[in-house]
Design a protein around this motif. Structure first.
Motif, short mmCIF file in Angstrom:
data_model
loop_
_atom_site.label_atom_id
_atom_site.label_comp_id
_atom_site.label_asym_id
_atom_site.label_seq_id
_atom_site.Cartn_x
_atom_site.Cartn_y
_atom_site.Cartn_z
N GLN A 58 0.82 -1.20 0.00
CA GLN A 58 0.00 0.00 0.00
C GLN A 58 0.86 1.26 0.00
N ARG A 59 1.95 1.23 0.74
CA ARG A 59 2.85 2.39 0.76
C ARG A 59 3.49 2.61 -0.61
N ALA A 60 3.92 1.52 -1.26
CA ALA A 60 4.53 1.64 -2.58
C ALA A 60 3.52 2.17 -3.60
N LYS A 61 2.28 1.69 -3.50
CA LYS A 61 1.23 2.16 -4.41
C LYS A 61 0.97 3.65 -4.20
N ALA A 62 0.90 4.07 -2.95
CA ALA A 62 0.67 5.49 -2.64
C ALA A 62 1.83 6.35 -3.13
N LYS A 63 3.04 5.83 -3.01
CA LYS A 63 4.22 6.57 -3.47
C LYS A 63 4.20 6.74 -4.99
N GLU A 65 1.55 6.92 -6.81
CA GLU A 65 0.48 7.86 -7.13
C GLU A 65 0.80 9.28 -6.67
N GLY A 66 1.97 9.46 -6.08
CA GLY A 66 2.37 10.79 -5.63
C GLY A 66 1.84 11.15 -4.27
N LYS A 67 1.39 10.17 -3.52
CA LYS A 67 0.86 10.42 -2.18
C LYS A 67 1.79 9.83 -1.12
N GLY A 68 3.05 9.72 -1.42
CA GLY A 68 3.97 9.03 -0.53
C GLY A 68 4.52 9.85 0.61
N ASP A 69 4.18 11.15 0.68
CA ASP A 69 4.72 11.99 1.74
C ASP A 69 3.78 12.12 2.93
N GLY A 70 2.77 11.31 2.98
CA GLY A 70 1.78 11.40 4.05
C GLY A 70 2.18 10.61 5.28
N VAL A 71 1.20 10.40 6.11
CA VAL A 71 1.40 9.67 7.34
C VAL A 71 0.82 8.27 7.16
N LEU A 72 1.54 7.28 7.65
CA LEU A 72 1.08 5.90 7.56
C LEU A 72 0.08 5.65 8.67
#
Length: 97
Positions: A58-63, A65-72
């Motif tokens: 899920q983290r890799a997918k978010a990254k 999509e450009g959403k990788g700088d958020g909070v897990l």
């Protein structure tokens, strides 16, 4: 009254050098002897490993999509007393920092 023994500057420098060397040697010995033993890594259960792999996906997918700088953030759907992965998740994702 007896006269005090006079020391030359060279003698003082040598005495200080010897004391400093002894202090450094003692400090190195104490540091080497008090080093903690490395803890063996605990094995992660299959269920916890699966959860960690899912979160990593899920983290890799978010990254991507450009959403990788958020909070897990994740929540537990199933509450289990037998196999709680909280410690494994904290260790893997650095939650102790």
């Amino acid at each position: 009254m007896p006269k005090p023994i006079r020391m030359s500057r060279r003698s003082w420098v040598v005495a200080w050098a010897v004391l400093c060397a002894a202090g450094l040697a003692a400090t190195a010995t104490l540091n080497a002897s008090s080093a903690p033993d490395p803890q063996p890594e605990k094995s992660v259960s299959a269920e916890c490993a699966e959860r960690i792999a899912d979160i990593e996906t899920q983290r890799a997918k978010a990254k991507q999509e450009g959403k990788g700088d958020g909070v897990l953030v994740f929540s537990r759907i199933q509450v289990s007393t037998e196999d709680d992965c909280l410690d494994d998740l904290r260790n893997h994702f650095g939650g102790d920092q």
